[in-house]
Scaffold this motif. Structure first.
Motif, short mmCIF file in Angstrom:
data_model
loop_
_atom_site.label_atom_id
_atom_site.label_comp_id
_atom_site.label_asym_id
_atom_site.label_seq_id
_atom_site.Cartn_x
_atom_site.Cartn_y
_atom_site.Cartn_z
N ASN A 259 -84.48 47.29 -22.85
CA ASN A 259 -84.50 47.41 -21.39
C ASN A 259 -84.35 46.03 -20.76
OD1 ASN A 259 -84.85 48.22 -18.76
ND2 ASN A 259 -87.06 48.57 -18.93
N HIS A 260 -83.13 45.71 -20.38
CA HIS A 260 -82.84 44.39 -19.79
C HIS A 260 -81.67 44.53 -18.83
CE1 HIS A 260 -81.52 40.17 -19.51
NE2 HIS A 260 -82.77 39.87 -19.82
N PRO A 261 -81.70 43.83 -17.69
CA PRO A 261 -80.63 43.99 -16.70
C PRO A 261 -79.25 43.56 -17.19
CG PRO A 261 -82.11 42.18 -16.10
CD PRO A 261 -82.77 42.94 -17.20
N ASN A 262 -79.19 42.80 -18.28
CA ASN A 262 -77.90 42.35 -18.80
C ASN A 262 -77.54 43.04 -20.12
OD1 ASN A 262 -79.05 39.40 -17.47
ND2 ASN A 262 -77.15 40.32 -16.72
N ILE A 263 -78.18 44.18 -20.40
CA ILE A 263 -77.82 45.01 -21.55
C ILE A 263 -77.44 46.38 -21.02
CG2 ILE A 263 -78.65 46.14 -23.64
CD1 ILE A 263 -80.46 43.77 -24.15
N VAL A 264 -76.30 46.89 -21.45
CA VAL A 264 -75.86 48.21 -21.04
C VAL A 264 -76.93 49.24 -21.40
CG1 VAL A 264 -74.18 50.04 -21.53
CG2 VAL A 264 -73.40 47.69 -21.20
N ALA A 265 -77.32 50.05 -20.43
CA ALA A 265 -78.36 51.06 -20.66
C ALA A 265 -77.76 52.26 -21.40
CB ALA A 265 -78.95 51.51 -19.34
N TYR A 266 -78.53 52.79 -22.36
CA TYR A 266 -78.09 53.94 -23.14
C TYR A 266 -78.89 55.17 -22.73
CZ TYR A 266 -75.44 50.64 -25.84
OH TYR A 266 -74.53 49.68 -26.20
N HIS A 267 -78.20 56.30 -22.69
CA HIS A 267 -78.80 57.53 -22.15
C HIS A 267 -78.67 58.69 -23.13
CE1 HIS A 267 -79.18 55.52 -18.26
NE2 HIS A 267 -77.92 55.14 -18.39
N GLY A 268 -78.81 58.41 -24.40
CA GLY A 268 -78.78 59.48 -25.39
C GLY A 268 -77.49 59.50 -26.17
N GLY A 269 -77.49 60.34 -27.17
CA GLY A 269 -76.33 60.45 -28.04
C GLY A 269 -76.66 61.37 -29.19
N GLY A 270 -75.78 61.38 -30.18
CA GLY A 270 -76.02 62.25 -31.32
C GLY A 270 -74.84 62.30 -32.26
N VAL A 271 -74.79 63.36 -33.03
CA VAL A 271 -73.76 63.54 -34.05
C VAL A 271 -73.20 64.94 -33.92
CG1 VAL A 271 -73.23 63.42 -36.51
CG2 VAL A 271 -75.14 62.08 -35.58
N SER A 272 -71.89 65.04 -34.01
CA SER A 272 -71.24 66.34 -34.09
C SER A 272 -70.27 66.29 -35.26
CB SER A 272 -70.49 66.66 -32.79
OG SER A 272 -69.85 67.92 -32.88
N GLY A 273 -70.64 66.94 -36.35
CA GLY A 273 -69.83 66.85 -37.55
C GLY A 273 -69.80 65.43 -38.07
N ALA A 274 -68.59 64.85 -38.16
CA ALA A 274 -68.45 63.47 -38.62
C ALA A 274 -68.10 62.54 -37.46
CB ALA A 274 -67.36 63.39 -39.70
N MET A 275 -68.39 62.99 -36.22
CA MET A 275 -68.20 62.15 -35.04
C MET A 275 -69.57 61.79 -34.48
SD MET A 275 -64.91 61.63 -34.31
CE MET A 275 -64.79 61.31 -32.56
N PHE A 276 -69.78 60.51 -34.22
CA PHE A 276 -71.02 60.01 -33.64
C PHE A 276 -70.72 59.59 -32.20
CE2 PHE A 276 -71.55 59.88 -38.08
CZ PHE A 276 -72.91 59.85 -38.38
N TYR A 277 -71.63 59.88 -31.30
CA TYR A 277 -71.37 59.53 -29.91
C TYR A 277 -72.64 59.05 -29.23
CZ TYR A 277 -73.76 63.69 -28.13
OH TYR A 277 -74.71 64.63 -27.81
N PHE A 278 -72.46 58.27 -28.18
CA PHE A 278 -73.59 57.90 -27.34
C PHE A 278 -73.12 57.74 -25.90
CE2 PHE A 278 -72.11 54.31 -29.83
CZ PHE A 278 -71.80 53.34 -28.88
N VAL A 279 -74.03 58.07 -24.99
CA VAL A 279 -73.77 58.03 -23.56
C VAL A 279 -74.43 56.79 -22.99
CG1 VAL A 279 -74.01 59.29 -21.38
CG2 VAL A 279 -73.82 60.55 -23.54
N CYS A 280 -73.67 56.03 -22.21
CA CYS A 280 -74.23 54.78 -21.70
C CYS A 280 -73.80 54.53 -20.26
CB CYS A 280 -73.85 53.61 -22.60
SG CYS A 280 -72.08 53.38 -22.83
N GLU A 281 -74.41 53.53 -19.68
CA GLU A 281 -74.10 53.08 -18.34
C GLU A 281 -72.61 52.72 -18.23
OE1 GLU A 281 -75.54 49.23 -15.60
OE2 GLU A 281 -76.26 49.51 -17.67
N TYR A 282 -72.01 53.10 -17.11
CA TYR A 282 -70.60 52.77 -16.88
C TYR A 282 -70.50 51.50 -16.05
CZ TYR A 282 -65.98 52.97 -14.68
OH TYR A 282 -64.72 52.67 -14.22
N CYS A 283 -69.72 50.54 -16.55
CA CYS A 283 -69.51 49.27 -15.85
C CYS A 283 -68.08 49.24 -15.34
CB CYS A 283 -69.78 48.09 -16.79
SG CYS A 283 -71.49 48.02 -17.38
N ASP A 284 -67.91 49.25 -14.02
CA ASP A 284 -66.59 49.44 -13.44
C ASP A 284 -65.71 48.20 -13.46
OD1 ASP A 284 -67.93 47.97 -11.56
OD2 ASP A 284 -67.79 49.46 -9.95
#
Length: 484
Positions: A259-284
């Motif tokens: 948790n730091h203002p200069n680190i992209v925030a992560y909002h969860g993720g997981g695995v689907s089959g052999a694909m790994f994913y994670f949801v994070c803050e969008y930086c425009d």
């Protein structure tokens, strides 16, 4: 019992020595003191080069390649590479030899030393990767739930039949080559009763933001709140067994706790089959690499201010004790090491006048690689990452310390000010051999307009032989700001 690879010295002064690897690793082998295994010689003339060859290990897979050694590397009596007579070690570093895959029982000769390769593969279910009794190809659960469980394994994305010497969930070659197309389909199923994709339930796919060799990033928007996020999907290059999956998810949990203002925030993720994913803050504002490619090098003050923010993020992360979760035997004080700081992993947000730097992929590339999911990565195609990698990180892959992030950040600043990496990587050369043998080019040789005081700090920060000269993020940040 997990798969393992053993390197046993069967001929030479250190006969009887053995080195066993049960996780992803790479070994630089030669006479130099920083090599592991290190080759010891008795004769008056060395037959082994200081940095002779590389073993790239991802159990049960292993491959070797020569670094342009004087006397060559031989596999089962066949030479796989050496520099030409009369060439210097520096000239040898400019050569790029093919890699040779090894199997159990192969013998590799370096000078008077012979190393035998041993590979142990635990019996496991060809579908889910669960360990099974010897002689069984499928576990009881898969046999009960899959009527055709004895048939060939299938790609978890497109469903086509495919093969792998590893057990577990896997992708076919076509899906590995272009994960973007399949990722779109997978993201489109996020709200369609896909339990594994619950973290992106309710999000609509907007557009692709970028991609790399194994990953693709998409912009998504929540249908109800309008909140925009970035979803990164990583395609496993080898079959995914339960141990590898748990390893990656455990380290992803650690990243979500940062948790730091200069680190992209992560909002969860997981695995689907052999694909790994994670949801994070969008930086425009995109990333540093895109900005330099679009607009050319940054101005001195803007570059230093952005990098100072990234260094604040690293200083925070380097003091978060997490070895209890990773299972490493490294000292607890090392905290979370990024291991992949580079221009593409520093994102920008805020305004043009007041940009905010955000470090992305914090530890996730490392977690994916350490779990063995990236397959073999120490190849001649990785100059984009090796260009921002210090020598100690190549030598001591598993226990890379915080200072490798500091060096990489200095290398990123170098790129921001010059448009070049600190070392030169001519096309067709072996990038790893260049890192092992060449020092950084002084920055004022690239851009003579850079103030001398600042150039002195950057050049010192890029000294990595025998050790990294500026070891902490906070020290580099303070010295850069003082030099403005």
């Amino acid at each position: 019992m997990s798969a393992s690879v053993t390197l046993s010295v069967i001929v030479g002064p250190t006969v009887g020595a053995g080195f066993t690897f049960d996780h992803k690793a790479h070994c630089v082998v030669g006479r130099a003191e920083d090599c592991h295994p290190r080759i010891v010689e008795d004769g008056p003339r060395p037959l082994t080069s200081r940095h002779h060859c590389l073993f790239d290990i991802n159990p049960p897979d292993i491959r070797v390649r020569d670094f342009g050694s004087l006397n060559g590397t031989h596999v089962n009596g066949v030479e796989i590479g050496r520099r030409a007579p009369g060439q210097t070690p520096e000239e040898g570093a400019l050569l790029n030899f093919r890699e040779c895959d090894l199997v159990d029982g192969d013998e590799v000769r370096l000078g008077d030393t012979v190393i035998r390769v041993g590979v142990v593969v635990a019996p496991s279910c060809r579908h889910c990767g669960t360990e099974v009794a010897a002689g069984f190809a499928v576990c009881d659960r898969c046999r009960a739930t899959e009527p055709n469980a004895r048939a060939a394994a299938r790609c978890t994305l497109c469903g086509c039949a495919t093969q792998s010497r590893r057990a577990g969930k896997l992708l076919c070659d076509d899906c590995k080559r272009d994960p973007g197309v399949r990722a779109v389909a997978l993201l489109g199923d996020g709200a369609a009763n896909r339990e594994q994709l619950s973290a992106i339930d309710g999000y609509d796919l907007i557009r692709e933001l970028g991609r790399g060799g194994q990953a693709v990033v998409h912009l998504v928007r929540h249908a109800d709140s309008g909140q925009e996020r970035a979803v990164k999907m990583l395609a496993a290059q080898v079959a995914v067994d339960p141990s590898a999956e748990r390893s990656f998810l455990r380290e992803m949990d650690i990243v979500q706790g940062l948790n730091h203002p200069n680190i992209v925030a992560y909002h969860g993720g997981g695995v689907s089959g052999a694909m790994f994913y994670f949801v994070c803050e969008y930086c425009d504002g995109g990333n540093i690499a895109q900005a330099v490619e679009r607009d050319g090098p940054f101005g001195v003050e803007a570059a230093v201010r952005i990098v100072a923010q990234a260094l604040q993020a690293l200083d925070y992360a380097h003091h978060v004790p997490v070895d209890w979760a990773t299972g490493d035997t490294a000292p607890a004080a090392i905290g979370v090491v990024h291991r992949d700081v580079k221009p593409a992993n520093i994102l920008l947000t805020g305004t043009a006048a007041m940009p905010v730097a955000k470090l992305a992929d914090f530890g996730l590339a490392k977690a994916f690689d350490r779990a063995g999911l990236s397959g073999h990565t120490m190849t001649g195609t990785m100059a984009g990452t090796v260009g921002y990698m210090a020598r100690p990180q190549l030598i001591d892959y598993k226990f890379a310390k915080p200072e490798v992030d500091v060096w990489a950040t200095a290398a990123t600043l170098y790129y921001m000010l010059t448009g070049h990496t600190p070392r030169e990587f001519p096309r067709g050369t072996d990038p790893i051999a260049i890192v092992l043998r060449d020092n950084a080019i002084p920055i004022r040789k690239r851009n003579p307009t850079i103030p001398r005081a600042l150039a002195t700090v950057i050049d010192e920060a890029l000294i990595d032989r025998p050790n990294i000269r500026i070891p902490t993020a906070d020290e580099l940040r303070r010295r850069l700001l003082d030099a403005l």
